[in-house]
Design a protein around this motif. Structure first.
Motif, PDB file in Angstrom:
ATOM      1  N   MET A 239      -2.505 -13.444   5.056  1.00 36.40           N
ATOM      2  CA  MET A 239      -2.508 -12.507   3.940  1.00 36.40           C
ATOM      3  C   MET A 239      -1.456 -12.920   2.922  1.00 36.40           C
ATOM      4  N   ALA A 240      -1.841 -12.906   1.659  1.00 34.21           N
ATOM      5  CA  ALA A 240      -0.910 -13.267   0.594  1.00 34.21           C
ATOM      6  C   ALA A 240      -1.282 -12.511  -0.667  1.00 34.21           C
ATOM      7  N   GLY A 241      -0.304 -12.339  -1.529  1.00 35.23           N
ATOM      8  CA  GLY A 241      -0.590 -11.665  -2.784  1.00 35.23           C
ATOM      9  C   GLY A 241       0.649 -11.495  -3.638  1.00 35.23           C
ATOM     10  N   THR A 242       0.437 -10.929  -4.806  1.00 33.25           N
ATOM     11  CA  THR A 242       1.575 -10.521  -5.613  1.00 33.25           C
ATOM     12  C   THR A 242       2.374  -9.494  -4.807  1.00 33.25           C
ATOM     13  N   PRO A 243       3.653  -9.330  -5.088  1.00 33.16           N
ATOM     14  CA  PRO A 243       4.419  -8.349  -4.320  1.00 33.16           C
ATOM     15  C   PRO A 243       3.782  -6.964  -4.289  1.00 33.16           C
ATOM     16  N   SER A 244       3.240  -6.512  -5.414  1.00 34.11           N
ATOM     17  CA  SER A 244       2.646  -5.169  -5.467  1.00 34.11           C
ATOM     18  C   SER A 244       1.368  -5.090  -4.644  1.00 34.11           C
ATOM     19  N   ALA A 245       0.466  -6.052  -4.834  1.00 37.10           N
ATOM     20  CA  ALA A 245      -0.801  -6.033  -4.097  1.00 37.10           C
ATOM     21  C   ALA A 245      -0.572  -6.220  -2.608  1.00 37.10           C
ATOM     22  N   TYR A 246       0.360  -7.101  -2.254  1.00 41.23           N
ATOM     23  CA  TYR A 246       0.667  -7.352  -0.846  1.00 41.23           C
ATOM     24  C   TYR A 246       1.177  -6.081  -0.175  1.00 41.23           C
ATOM     25  N   LYS A 247       2.061  -5.363  -0.839  1.00 39.27           N
ATOM     26  CA  LYS A 247       2.600  -4.127  -0.281  1.00 39.27           C
ATOM     27  C   LYS A 247       1.494  -3.111  -0.014  1.00 39.27           C
ATOM     28  N   GLU A 248       0.543  -3.015  -0.941  1.00 39.09           N
ATOM     29  CA  GLU A 248      -0.576  -2.087  -0.759  1.00 39.09           C
ATOM     30  C   GLU A 248      -1.458  -2.510   0.418  1.00 39.09           C
ATOM     31  N   MET A 249      -1.722  -3.795   0.536  1.00 41.51           N
ATOM     32  CA  MET A 249      -2.553  -4.276   1.639  1.00 41.51           C
ATOM     33  C   MET A 249      -1.879  -4.065   2.983  1.00 41.51           C
ATOM     34  N   ARG A 250      -0.571  -4.306   3.030  1.00 35.19           N
ATOM     35  CA  ARG A 250       0.143  -4.091   4.291  1.00 35.19           C
ATOM     36  C   ARG A 250       0.066  -2.616   4.703  1.00 35.19           C
ATOM     37  N   ALA A 251       0.163  -1.722   3.734  1.00 31.22           N
ATOM     38  CA  ALA A 251       0.070  -0.299   4.048  1.00 31.22           C
ATOM     39  C   ALA A 251      -1.305   0.042   4.614  1.00 31.22           C
ATOM     40  N   LEU A 252      -2.358  -0.572   4.086  1.00 28.09           N
ATOM     41  CA  LEU A 252      -3.715  -0.331   4.585  1.00 28.09           C
ATOM     42  C   LEU A 252      -3.895  -0.919   5.978  1.00 28.09           C
ATOM     43  N   VAL A 253      -3.282  -2.062   6.228  1.00 24.71           N
ATOM     44  CA  VAL A 253      -3.335  -2.671   7.562  1.00 24.71           C
ATOM     45  C   VAL A 253      -2.652  -1.750   8.571  1.00 24.71           C
ATOM     46  N   GLU A 254      -1.474  -1.260   8.225  1.00 19.19           N
ATOM     47  CA  GLU A 254      -0.743  -0.362   9.126  1.00 19.19           C
ATOM     48  C   GLU A 254      -1.530   0.920   9.358  1.00 19.19           C
ATOM     49  N   GLN A 255      -2.169   1.438   8.331  1.00 27.78           N
ATOM     50  CA  GLN A 255      -2.986   2.639   8.471  1.00 27.78           C
ATOM     51  C   GLN A 255      -4.143   2.397   9.448  1.00 27.78           C
ATOM     52  N   SER A 256      -4.770   1.218   9.316  1.00 26.77           N
ATOM     53  CA  SER A 256      -5.878   0.858  10.199  1.00 26.77           C
ATOM     54  C   SER A 256      -5.412   0.775  11.658  1.00 26.77           C
ATOM     55  N   GLU A 257      -4.275   0.162  11.866  1.00 26.87           N
ATOM     56  CA  GLU A 257      -3.762   0.012  13.230  1.00 26.87           C
ATOM     57  C   GLU A 257      -3.396   1.371  13.833  1.00 26.87           C
ATOM     58  N   THR A 258      -2.858   2.266  13.013  1.00 25.20           N
ATOM     59  CA  THR A 258      -2.537   3.606  13.493  1.00 25.20           C
ATOM     60  C   THR A 258      -3.793   4.370  13.869  1.00 25.20           C
ATOM     61  N   GLU A 259      -4.823   4.267  13.045  1.00 20.78           N
ATOM     62  CA  GLU A 259      -6.082   4.966  13.304  1.00 20.78           C
ATOM     63  C   GLU A 259      -6.781   4.442  14.539  1.00 20.78           C
ATOM     64  N   ASN A 260      -6.599   3.147  14.843  1.00 16.03           N
ATOM     65  CA  ASN A 260      -7.303   2.539  15.980  1.00 16.03           C
ATOM     66  C   ASN A 260      -6.477   2.502  17.251  1.00 16.03           C
ATOM     67  N   SER A 261      -5.243   3.001  17.185  1.00 20.17           N
ATOM     68  CA  SER A 261      -4.399   2.977  18.398  1.00 20.17           C
ATOM     69  C   SER A 261      -4.685   4.157  19.309  1.00 20.17           C
TER      70      SER A 261
END
Length: 261
Positions: A239-261
């Motif tokens: 995963m790579a991106g501009t600092p802003s886009a990367y931060k948003e994607m990481r938040a979505l990844v963490e949300q996904s992991e929380t929902e699937n745990s």
């Protein structure tokens, strides 16, 4: 460093000429590796052999990590390491005869030094590193704008999108659109030049080595899907991106992991 830069540029251009000659002959052999869509051609192997020969002549002590012929594992990154993708986007190369790249990354003591991505059929070379900046052919590249997810295009792995892995579909919906070129090198070029603001995919080290060096030189974020440093061992979710886009994607990844745990 300038001597090495000039040498690598020459190797890449000679390798590209070799590729074009093989295209003109139209007699390459094509094999599969791990599935019918995972192709390798005689041209991949010829290009890698050529580049390995040049590297060994230039620096006999250097280590090499490359896609073909048993060079795909390296446990010791001390000293100088060249990471090679002889033809990135082999499926495009075979079926389209375009939209593929030659990529070389140079690492010293485990740190990215120089990256080179060459769009062969467009004669379009991106190269550079943290110490010298990033260039398109010989023109210095300005740092792309720090666009948020909603303001740009996202390069994405089609399987991840289809399965909504790690909220990939939500990433896509929040962006201006998704692009799937079938070539990591082209997606990384797009990100480096500011035509993309994020990229997420399943990649091998030779897919991301060169591009990661240039992205980091431009102040972009690069990691695995969980925000950890890339391991350079087997396939990883990149995963790579501009600092802003990367931060948003990481938040979505963490949300996904929380929902699937």
């Amino acid at each position: 460093m300038q001597i090495m830069i000039n040498e690598i540029k020459n190797w890449i251009k000679e390798a590209a000429d070799l590729v074009k000659e093989e295209i003109a002959k139209n007699d390459m052999t094509i094999d599969t590796k791990e599935g019918r869509k995972d192709l390798v051609t005689s041209v991949d192997k010829k290009v890698q052999d050529f580049l390995v020969e040049q590297i060994n002549g230039f620096d006999p002590e250097a280590k090499i990590l490359a896609e073909e012929d048993g060079c795909d594992r390296l446990t010791d990154f001390s000293g100088r390491v060249f990471v090679i993708d002889p033809i990135d986007g082999t499926l495009n190369f075979v079926l389209e005869k375009e939209n593929f790249c030659i990529m070389i990354g140079v690492y010293e003591e485990g740190k990215g030094k120089l990256g080179f991505i060459y769009n062969v059929m467009q004669d379009h070379l991106l190269w550079g590193g943290r110490e010298i900046g990033v260039f398109i052919n010989e023109e210095n590249l300005t740092v792309p704008k720090d666009l948020s997810l909603k303001d740009g295009l996202v390069g994405m792995n089609s399987s991840m999108y289809r399965k909504n892995a790690y909220n990939a579909q939500i990433m896509a919906e929040r962006s201006m659109g998704v692009r799937m070129s079938g070539c990591a090198g082209l997606e990384l070029i797009g990100l480096i030049e500011g035509e993309r603001n994020a990229y997420v995919s399943s990649l091998a080290p030779w897919d991301y080595a060169a591009g990661s060096i240039m992205l980091e030189a431009l102040g972009m974020e690069v990691s695995d899907i969980n925000g950890n440093p890339l391991k350079f061992a087997g396939r990883e979710l990149f995963m790579a991106g501009t600092p802003s886009a990367y931060k948003e994607m990481r938040a979505l990844v963490e949300q996904s992991e929380t929902e699937n745990s």
